[in-house]
Design a protein around this motif. Structure first.
Motif, PDB file in Angstrom:
ATOM      1  N   LYS A 129      -6.465 -21.287 -21.808  1.00 53.40           N
ATOM      2  CA  LYS A 129      -6.177 -22.643 -21.318  1.00 53.40           C
ATOM      3  C   LYS A 129      -5.579 -22.600 -19.913  1.00 53.40           C
ATOM      4  N   ALA A 130      -4.719 -21.615 -19.673  1.00 54.00           N
ATOM      5  CA  ALA A 130      -4.091 -21.501 -18.355  1.00 54.00           C
ATOM      6  C   ALA A 130      -5.145 -21.268 -17.282  1.00 54.00           C
ATOM      7  N   ASN A 135      -9.490 -27.501 -14.522  1.00 53.22           N
ATOM      8  CA  ASN A 135     -10.486 -28.448 -15.057  1.00 53.22           C
ATOM      9  C   ASN A 135      -9.961 -29.272 -16.220  1.00 53.22           C
ATOM     10  N   LEU A 136      -8.927 -28.804 -16.876  1.00 51.40           N
ATOM     11  CA  LEU A 136      -8.504 -29.429 -18.117  1.00 51.40           C
ATOM     12  C   LEU A 136      -7.204 -30.222 -18.049  1.00 51.40           C
ATOM     13  N   ALA A 137      -6.402 -30.048 -16.999  1.00 51.73           N
ATOM     14  CA  ALA A 137      -5.020 -30.523 -16.876  1.00 51.73           C
ATOM     15  C   ALA A 137      -4.647 -31.678 -17.804  1.00 51.73           C
ATOM     16  N   ARG A 138      -4.704 -32.865 -17.332  1.00 54.19           N
ATOM     17  CA  ARG A 138      -4.184 -33.986 -18.110  1.00 54.19           C
ATOM     18  C   ARG A 138      -5.057 -34.343 -19.315  1.00 54.19           C
ATOM     19  N   GLU A 139      -6.365 -34.101 -19.242  1.00 55.48           N
ATOM     20  CA  GLU A 139      -7.244 -34.433 -20.368  1.00 55.48           C
ATOM     21  C   GLU A 139      -6.870 -33.673 -21.640  1.00 55.48           C
ATOM     22  N   ASN A 140      -6.218 -32.543 -21.514  1.00 55.61           N
ATOM     23  CA  ASN A 140      -5.844 -31.742 -22.680  1.00 55.61           C
ATOM     24  C   ASN A 140      -4.385 -31.936 -23.089  1.00 55.61           C
ATOM     25  N   GLY A 141      -3.723 -32.940 -22.519  1.00 58.47           N
ATOM     26  CA  GLY A 141      -2.368 -33.253 -22.965  1.00 58.47           C
ATOM     27  C   GLY A 141      -1.252 -32.465 -22.312  1.00 58.47           C
ATOM     28  N   PHE A 142      -1.549 -31.717 -21.273  1.00 56.37           N
ATOM     29  CA  PHE A 142      -0.492 -30.984 -20.580  1.00 56.37           C
ATOM     30  C   PHE A 142       0.046 -31.834 -19.444  1.00 56.37           C
TER      31      PHE A 142
END
Length: 188
Positions: A129-130, A135-142
């Protein structure tokens, strides 16, 4: 039975206790030695601090004042050594003034001094994930933590440049320092 006889009998009956007594005596000696050394270090550090303060006063005040009275910035001596008084600068942004300082920097075309860092923490086993975070920042809840900062050396250089160009840096937003420092170049 004499004390000497008792000691010999004790040593014969309990060699381990004798070793422990030797260790206690050795430990005690080293504890006393450590305390003495720590006391000496403290005194030496206090003396060093006083010497540095005296050297700073001469470097930053006494010599610059005398050289200014003599209308000198540098002085070369016959032995090849030289004395030079240089202006030194310091600038920082107090935490309480950070917002105003950043606004002032942006309003005065110096916004590029502000570094914008975003940090995200991942738990164990989340290495994949890191690496995909961009590509994933806010969409994955972080939720990233954002930190704005200005590098102190960069701010100091900007302050020196602005002083030399007769421009200001407002003291209501910044802690500013301008002083002198004597540099002695010793002959070889």
């Amino acid at each position: 039975m004499s004390n000497e006889d008792l000691t010999q009998q004790f040593e014969a009956d309990s060699p381990q206790q004798v070793n422990e007594i030797d260790n206690v005596n050795s430990l005690s000696t080293y504890v006393i030695q450590l305390q003495s050394l720590e006391d000496e270090v403290k005194i030496m550090e206090e003396n060093l601090k006083r010497k540095k303060e005296a050297a700073d006063k001469i470097s930053e005040e006494v010599i610059p004042e005398i050289m200014e009275q003599m209308k000198l910035k540098t002085l070369k001596l016959q032995d090849g050594s030289a004395i030079e008084v240089k202006e030194i600068y310091g600038a920082s942004i107090p935490v309480a003034n950070r917002e105003g300082a950043y606004k002032w920097l942006r309003d005065n075309d110096l916004g590029d001094l502000i570094k914008n860092e975003i940090t995200v923490s991942f738990g164990r086993g989340e290495d994949n994930k890191a690496s995909n975070y961009a590509n994933l920042a806010r969409e994955n809840g972080f939720e990233p933590a954002q930190k704005l900062k200005v590098e102190p050396m960069t701010l100091k250089a900007v302050y020196r440049d602005r002083v030399e160009k007769k421009l200001d840096l407002p003291s209501e937003h910044f802690n500013l320092f301008k002083g002198n420092k004597t540099k002695i170049t010793r002959s070889k």
